[in-house]
Design a protein around this motif. Structure first.
Motif, PDB file in Angstrom:
ATOM      1  N   HIS A  36      27.730  25.498  46.618  1.00  0.00           N
ATOM      2  CA  HIS A  36      29.081  25.883  46.999  1.00  0.00           C
ATOM      3  C   HIS A  36      29.281  25.787  48.505  1.00  0.00           C
ATOM      4  O   HIS A  36      30.262  25.226  48.990  1.00  0.00           O
ATOM      5  N   GLN A  37      28.323  26.342  49.220  1.00  0.00           N
ATOM      6  CA  GLN A  37      28.426  26.361  50.678  1.00  0.00           C
ATOM      7  C   GLN A  37      28.536  24.956  51.242  1.00  0.00           C
ATOM      8  O   GLN A  37      29.353  24.686  52.111  1.00  0.00           O
ATOM      9  N   GLU A  66      35.881  42.991  46.444  1.00  0.00           N
ATOM     10  CA  GLU A  66      36.684  43.586  47.512  1.00  0.00           C
ATOM     11  C   GLU A  66      37.300  44.897  47.039  1.00  0.00           C
ATOM     12  O   GLU A  66      37.316  45.893  47.749  1.00  0.00           O
ATOM     13  N   GLU A 123      30.438  36.667  50.087  1.00  0.00           N
ATOM     14  CA  GLU A 123      31.505  35.792  49.597  1.00  0.00           C
ATOM     15  C   GLU A 123      31.400  34.380  50.166  1.00  0.00           C
ATOM     16  O   GLU A 123      31.715  33.408  49.503  1.00  0.00           O
ATOM     17  N   GLY A 124      30.964  34.304  51.413  1.00  0.00           N
ATOM     18  CA  GLY A 124      30.883  32.990  52.051  1.00  0.00           C
ATOM     19  C   GLY A 124      29.957  32.038  51.330  1.00  0.00           C
ATOM     20  O   GLY A 124      30.157  30.830  51.309  1.00  0.00           O
ATOM     21  N   MET A 125      28.891  32.581  50.753  1.00  0.00           N
ATOM     22  CA  MET A 125      27.909  31.726  50.098  1.00  0.00           C
ATOM     23  C   MET A 125      28.225  31.536  48.622  1.00  0.00           C
ATOM     24  O   MET A 125      27.696  30.640  47.990  1.00  0.00           O
ATOM     25  N   SER A 126      29.062  32.421  48.062  1.00  0.00           N
ATOM     26  CA  SER A 126      29.112  32.468  46.611  1.00  0.00           C
ATOM     27  C   SER A 126      30.074  31.461  46.023  1.00  0.00           C
ATOM     28  O   SER A 126      31.140  31.187  46.561  1.00  0.00           O
ATOM     29  N   TYR A 156      26.327  41.141  48.159  1.00  0.00           N
ATOM     30  CA  TYR A 156      27.243  40.062  47.766  1.00  0.00           C
ATOM     31  C   TYR A 156      27.815  39.373  48.994  1.00  0.00           C
ATOM     32  O   TYR A 156      28.400  40.013  49.857  1.00  0.00           O
ATOM     33  N   GLU A 192      23.820  39.268  37.188  1.00  0.00           N
ATOM     34  CA  GLU A 192      23.215  39.123  38.507  1.00  0.00           C
ATOM     35  C   GLU A 192      23.458  40.327  39.403  1.00  0.00           C
ATOM     36  O   GLU A 192      22.667  40.619  40.284  1.00  0.00           O
ATOM     37  N   ASP A 211      35.452  37.524  43.674  1.00  0.00           N
ATOM     38  CA  ASP A 211      35.482  37.918  45.093  1.00  0.00           C
ATOM     39  C   ASP A 211      36.447  39.081  45.285  1.00  0.00           C
ATOM     40  O   ASP A 211      36.153  40.039  45.990  1.00  0.00           O
ATOM     41  N   ARG A 226      38.788  30.804  50.503  1.00  0.00           N
ATOM     42  CA  ARG A 226      39.270  31.184  49.172  1.00  0.00           C
ATOM     43  C   ARG A 226      40.207  30.147  48.610  1.00  0.00           C
ATOM     44  O   ARG A 226      40.232  29.917  47.410  1.00  0.00           O
ATOM     45  N   GLN A 268      25.272  28.802  41.582  1.00  0.00           N
ATOM     46  CA  GLN A 268      25.960  28.542  42.856  1.00  0.00           C
ATOM     47  C   GLN A 268      26.106  27.047  43.124  1.00  0.00           C
ATOM     48  O   GLN A 268      26.484  26.652  44.208  1.00  0.00           O
ATOM     49  N   LYS A 284      38.187  27.462  47.261  1.00  0.00           N
ATOM     50  CA  LYS A 284      37.559  27.902  46.023  1.00  0.00           C
ATOM     51  C   LYS A 284      38.522  27.792  44.850  1.00  0.00           C
ATOM     52  O   LYS A 284      38.146  27.367  43.756  1.00  0.00           O
TER      53      LYS A 284
END
Lengths: 256, 766
Positions: free
Chosen positions: B718-719, A246, A232-235, A230, A220, A242, B737, B760, B740
């Protein structure tokens, strides 16, 4: 079977012998007969066209001393010798094992799997195995097949009942199966660099989920430009990814 | 009344009436068959001569218009007759027409020139003339209607024509109004502008003209709206636009707002005094738009006098005015609320910076900072009041306070979190020997700290620390008031629910139960032949913090007491398992040194140690360790307290302040003290709370929430999952995180899987 000689590897193979896995067993192959040339001495051709007896005899050379129903890494290495393959460096060994269907337990192939695999691939002699070798290139696999093979690589290399792989092994395995254009070499190299340099103790072992996610992630986000998008909040990508992103951002900033 | 009379007579015989009157005026008496009135005859001789000319003359002369009753009836009757005569002598149509023509002619020939004459002479003069002419017209219209009233009854209705009154008005509109409305409007507007500048104007005059406009609408307000109101609104906009430009550069925000308030008030009054009520909201909006909306941010942010300056200087009245004025605007309060939020946040940050500065300058970083906590409480108290009084408890400002305190309260500096500082603050209030406060002061302080607590993200951390401190207070009998403890727990319960406070309540309950059963056990102890007085506090494990339970070797006397208790307890409760926690517990040891005896108040473990020295022998540290079955961490502080503290009841050699494993100890034969009762404290090894426990509990809570949510929803992105999890966790706010990682852990344990169609998305695995 990765490149570097490591103590972990020897432990992982679980071989009762003390010699390192990289040594070739020149002596032992002559101890047992058979293999080699064709002969219709045992059993005739079966429906798939192979001589099952021959396949069985091949297996007999490889299986464990006290367990005729399974061949462990020792036996597999023997097969590699016969086929002139380097089990530590050559991905085709894993491809072969995958195609034969060595799924039940890590680091071994069971007799039933072997026989079924030989039928499927029409193999009953070393020659036939050797003829098969060119087709074991991963380049021939489509995405779905490769995904399956890629998962097998992880599962097969586990130690016993463990569900994870050591980080170093992961790096070596990734390099072995993913070189050759399947994913961008930049992605592969930087990810391995990231794994090797991170001090986070939670990443000393890698899970199957993280392993598989890396491949999907690389599809992807194939290049550096893609990484800019990218979020991170949505992934749902694992935290490992992540942190990799970074890491990439930080090294980009350092370059500037 | 004569008019009424005429109508009444009609009922009987108009013929008779007309006969009489005609007769009196010297006309031929009619026979029962009436004389036909010819059109011109009736019109010229009666109507025109008797009514119209008279009417016009009185109007011109300015005298009151009146008709003698006889005259009135004569004219009225003539009209009536002319309208009721049989065809071809029915003059209804002609009369109707001539009614209109009369008015029209009068207006054109008399009224209009008079107006035009006055037009150049200034607004008031024109308006007065118009008022006069309008008034006249109304009179004329009224009289003509009276005389021709019979037309209204039948002819007008039959032919669906405008009524006499309407026709009259219509003529006025066409002949006079349309020709003069622009000038009139201009005149009115300049009068209004004069009044705005402070001049006195003739309001009654303006009001009359406004009524004219209203009437010209003929049933609707259209004439007023289009011909007067709209130009007035435009002029108002221009006027206040100019004023705004003038004020905004010269005036401070409070001064400007005072002017704005005044202007709005004046415009409102203006409408009441002489405009149509429909104008009120429209003019208000124009003014609000020009003097408030267009410069809102300018006013709020003005240097030296903007909103934050007013807040800083507690300018309540100015802020109230600002609030009231801006609440008139659509979403007019949000920018102000934003500034208030920023301001309060900066005040809070100032408190935090003060704390930081104290720590930087070398002050010891402890878990107790009452100065800081109090400053936050005072800040909260102050702005709660401000929002109540200055901002009428408006919800946007309450939200601003909430947002800013959420930021402030969760900003930790130093080693100890604000959660811990707040809990220690409570500890001070609740423990005996702490701050001396009256009952109401205690109640108030607890209320305030709970309010502050409501903004905390890490509420579970607060709970953990609070429980530990509560336990210390309860077990060491250092709680000032049982009622206060209960009150605090009740307040926390109201904030956070039963689950949050169940352990705390459990602790209090354990002690309550214990004291109930104490007397029963005391009686059992009396039956024993021991001279030790002995009491046991039973704690329910789940409620209390976890304590070390060292299996120290006790003296036989002590063991015997414990056995008695165990026997008694087990008889009462079959399903319980007791574990003795000797790290807690107190004892009083009667120590006799030479001739003097002392009562040493010590912990259980200290007592056990002292007991070893009963025979006066010397023991090495390692000997004591094995004899007592204690580890270094436990034994060292004990020995230190007995041999290196203020009251050295045990002698240590070598005599220094550090306990090492090579030290040896013996009773201090030379010990003496003035007091008889001596308390020997031990340094506490326990930390204020178990950080790991909080982390573990959080992991569990997050995972439980994830599983619960996924079980219900089956599949989520995920969101969405993260958002749901955060909304379900009341007592802490984990980073994304962290959530997650818990998701990954659950994937590993096969509670969830990643969707094969969408990377996702997660699916629940049943």
């Amino acid at each position: 079977m990765p490149g570097k000689k490591r103590k972990a590897d020897t432990k992982m193979w679980g071989s009762p012998s003390t010699s390192s896995s990289s040594s070739r067993r020149k002596g032992s192959s002559s101890r047992r007969g058979g293999g080699g040339s064709s002969s219709g001495a045992y059993g005739g051709a079966s429906a798939s066209g192979i001589n099952e007896g021959k396949a069985e005899r091949m297996f007999a050379e490889l299986c464990e001393e006290d367990n005729p129903d399974a061949a462990n890494m020792e036996g597999i290495c023997k097969l590699c010798e016969q086929l002139d393959l380097d089990p530590l460096e050559d991905v085709r060994v894993l491809v072969l094992l995958w195609k034969l269907g060595a799924n039940k337990k890590p680091a071994e192939i069971q007799k039933g799997e072997w026989i079924a695999g030989c039928h499927k691939l029409k193999l009953d002699s070393v020659d036939k195995f050797k003829k098969l070798l060119p087709s074991l290139d991963t380049g021939f696999m489509d995405r779905e097949e490769f995904g399956d093979f890629y998962k097998f690589c992880f599962q097969f290399n586990r130690a016993g009942t463990h569900k994870t792989l050591e980080k170093d092994l992961v790096v070596a395995l990734l390099k072995m199966c993913l070189t050759g254009g399947r994913i961008s070499s930049h992605r592969l190299d930087t990810f391995c660099e990231f794994l090797e340099t991170t001090n986070d103790p939670s990443y000393s072992k890698i899970t199957l989920d993280q392993w598989r996610s890396f491949l999907d992630f690389s599809y992807e986000y194939p290049d550096a430009k893609a990484l800019n998008g990218y979020d991170e909040g949505m992934s749902a990508w694992p935290v490992l990814i992540d942190e990799y992103v970074e890491f990439m951002e930080k090294s980009e900033n350092r370059k500037k | 009344s004569i008019y009424l009379l005429a109508d009444q007579y009609r009922a009987c015989s108009l013929a008779d009436l007309s006969f009489n009157f005609h007769f009196e005026h010297g006309q031929q008496p009619s026979t029962t068959k009436m004389n036909i009135i010819q059109l011109e005859d009736g019109w010229n001789n009666v109507i025109k001569k008797g009514a119209i000319d008279v009417l016009e003359k009185t109007l011109d002369d300015g005298f009151d218009t009146s008709f003698e009753p006889r005259e009135y009836i004569r004219i009225y009757t003539t009209c009536y007759d002319m309208c009721t005569q049989r065809s071809p002598y029915n003059w209804s149509r002609d009369l109707y027409t001539r009614h209109g023509e009369t008015i029209e002619t009068y207006l054109r020939n008399t009224v209009l020139p008079a107006l035009q004459d006055k037009t150049g002479q200034g607004g008031t003069i024109l308006l007065n003339e118009l008022k006069h002419r309008w008034s006249n017209h109304q009179i004329m219209n009224k009289w003509l209607k009276k005389f021709f009233t019979f037309l209204d009854r039948y002819y007008v209705k039959h032919h669906s024509l405008p009524t006499l009154e309407q026709a009259g008005l219509g003529h006025f509109k066409t002949e006079i109004y349309q020709n003069s409305k622009e000038n009139t409007t201009t005149a009115i507007i300049s009068l209004i502008d004069e009044e705005r500048e402070g001049e006195i104007i003739d309001k009654t005059l303006v009001k009359s003209i406004v009524e004219l406009y209203e009437s010209m609408g003929m049933g609707s307000l259209d004439s007023y709206t289009n011909d007067l109101e709209q130009p007035l609104l435009d002029a108002t906009r221009a006027y206040y636009g100019r004023k705004r430009e003038d004020w905004i550069t010269k005036d401070s925000t409070p001064d400007y707002l005072i002017k704005a308030e005044k202007a709005l008030g004046e415009e409102k009054t203006r409408v009441v005094e002489y405009l149509n009520p429909a104008t009120e909201p429209k003019i208000r909006r124009v003014v609000e738009d020009e003097i408030l909306q267009k410069v809102q941010m300018n006013l709020l942010e003005k240097e030296g006098s903007g909103c934050s300056v007013l807040l800083a200087n507690d300018k309540t009245e100015d802020l109230q005015r600002m609030f009231q004025l801006f609440s008139r605007l659509d979403s007019g309060l949000q920018p102000m609320a934003n500034i208030v939020e920023k301001f309060i946040t900066s005040q809070g940050n100032a408190c935090i910076e003060k704390r930081q500065a104290r720590l930087d300058s070398g002050e010891k970083d402890k878990n107790d900072d009452p100065e800081f906590v109090k400053s936050l409480i005072d800040l909260q108290e102050k702005y709660l009041g401000v929002i109540r009084e200055t901002f009428a408890s408006h919800h946007l400002f309450q939200k601003a306070l909430k947002n800013s305190f959420e930021e402030i309260v969760n900003n930790d500096v130093g080693q100890y979190s604000n959660a811990e500082l707040m809990s220690t603050f409570c500890d001070r209030i609740l423990k005996s020997g702490g701050d001396k406060l009256s009952e109401t002061e205690v109640e108030q302080s607890l209320d305030r700290i709970v309010q502050l607590f409501s903004f905390l993200n890490d509420k579970d951390l607060f709970a953990e620390i609070y429980r530990n401190q509560l336990a210390k207070r309860l077990l060491n009998q250092r709680s000032a008031s049982d009622d206060a403890e209960k009150a605090m727990i009740a307040k926390l319960k109201v904030q956070c629910g039963t689950q949050f406070t169940s352990k705390m309540e459990g602790m209090l309950n354990d002690l309550a139960v214990g004291s109930e059963q104490k007397s029963e056990f005391d009686r059992r102890m009396e039956q024993q032949d021991t001279n030790l007085s002995f009491g046991v506090q039973v704690l329910t494990t789940g409620n209390w913090p976890s304590y070390k339970a060292p299996e120290v070797a006790l003296s036989p006397q002590m063991s015997k007491c414990m056995d008695v208790f165990k026997e008694w307890h087990d008889a009462k409760h079959q399903n319980r398992r007791l574990t003795w926690v000797h790290s807690l517990g107190n004892a009083t040891v009667r120590a006799t040194y030479g001739k003097k005896s002392y009562d040493l108040q010590v912990t259980t473990l200290q007592a056990v140690v002292l007991n070893v020295f009963n025979e006066g022998k010397t023991y090495g540290f390692t000997d004591l360790k094995s004899k007592l079955n204690l580890d270094d961490i436990t034994l060292k502080p004990l020995m230190h307290s007995l041999s290196c503290g203020k009251h050295k009841v045990i002698t240590k050699s070598p005599a220094n302040n550090k306990i090492t494993s090579t030290d040896s100890f013996s009773p201090n034969a030379k010990f003496s003290c003035n007091m008889r009762k001596i308390r020997i404290p031990v340094a506490s090894v326990e930390s204020s709370h178990n950080k790991n426990r909080v982390e573990e509990d959080r992991s569990v809570a997050i995972e439980a929430a994830i599983v619960r949510i996924m079980k219900a929803r089956k599949t989520l992105s995920h969101q969405q999952l993260v958002a749901e999890v955060l909304s379900q966790l009341a007592f802490f706010k984990p980073q994304p995180r962290v959530i997650k990682k818990r998701i990954e852990a659950l994937i590993d344990r096969e509670y969830l899987e990643r969707s094969s169609e969408n990377s996702q998305q997660y699916n629940y695995l049943a």
